[in-house]
Enzyme design. Sequence first.
Site, mmCIF file in Angstrom:
data_model
loop_
_atom_site.group_PDB
_atom_site.id
_atom_site.type_symbol
_atom_site.label_atom_id
_atom_site.label_comp_id
_atom_site.label_asym_id
_atom_site.label_seq_id
_atom_site.Cartn_x
_atom_site.Cartn_y
_atom_site.Cartn_z
ATOM 1 C CB THR A 13 33.997 65.492 24.644
ATOM 2 O OG1 THR A 13 32.874 64.638 24.839
ATOM 3 C CG2 THR A 13 33.532 66.844 24.129
ATOM 4 C CG ASN A 14 33.773 60.059 26.005
ATOM 5 O OD1 ASN A 14 34.263 60.128 27.125
ATOM 6 N ND2 ASN A 14 32.469 59.995 25.806
ATOM 7 N NE ARG A 66 22.214 50.727 9.736
ATOM 8 C CZ ARG A 66 22.278 51.975 10.136
ATOM 9 N NH1 ARG A 66 21.850 52.947 9.363
ATOM 10 N NH2 ARG A 66 22.796 52.286 11.300
ATOM 11 C CB ILE A 94 27.775 47.425 17.125
ATOM 12 C CG1 ILE A 94 28.378 48.732 17.651
ATOM 13 C CG2 ILE A 94 28.894 46.494 16.676
ATOM 14 C CD1 ILE A 94 29.102 49.571 16.627
ATOM 15 C CG ASN A 108 28.986 51.897 24.177
ATOM 16 O OD1 ASN A 108 29.270 52.890 23.511
ATOM 17 N ND2 ASN A 108 27.833 51.777 24.807
ATOM 18 C CG HIS A 110 25.050 53.634 28.644
ATOM 19 N ND1 HIS A 110 24.308 53.917 27.525
ATOM 20 C CD2 HIS A 110 24.204 53.733 29.697
ATOM 21 C CE1 HIS A 110 23.053 54.165 27.895
ATOM 22 N NE2 HIS A 110 22.965 54.056 29.202
#
Length: 200
Positions: A13-14, A66, A94, A108, A110
Amino acid sequence: MLRVGVLVSGGGTNLQAIIDQVESGQLTGVSLEVVISNNPGAKALERAKKHHIPALCVSPKSYATRDEFNQALLDELEKYQLDLIVLAGFLVVIPEIMVKRYPNQIINIHPSLIPSFCGNGYYGLKVHEAALARGVKVTGATVHYVDAGTDTGPIILQKAVEVKEGDTPEILQRRVMEEAEWKLLPAAIQLIADQKKAAE
């Protein structure tokens, strides 16, 4: 032109708020170059494709370690010569190699007023559950630069949102998105695009 890549994990949505503002001409000097998700089923990838933005998945499940995933993600981003990386609901920590490669180039969003309800374990609905449990009357959203910590980088923009009687975490989450997140993220990108233009 500010070359932007968006990292997402879910519905996007962002991301949609950014796309809408670019297409309507409210967000200027910005080019959306790529959308990357760690989740192959992310609706955000469909949103990107619908608007002819390259969309791809780099999943940790495809890599043995990872470190290999982190390197693959960085390699993919490097192909697009990005000026800015936007984390729009990206539920992956990140990696340090990315923070070092893109200093002050990763932002980012939040869903709280940092320093409240942020850091390890605070993401998604958990943020709103914590705000309601604490009984705060005001919450909101914060756009910040990403550094080596969790939600610890310099703050760019914040917007407050009222907590109302009878709010559930889901209702509050929606209000924070509509009143703060969807406005703040494009505004922060515009600020950075304007700074780049002024420096050229």
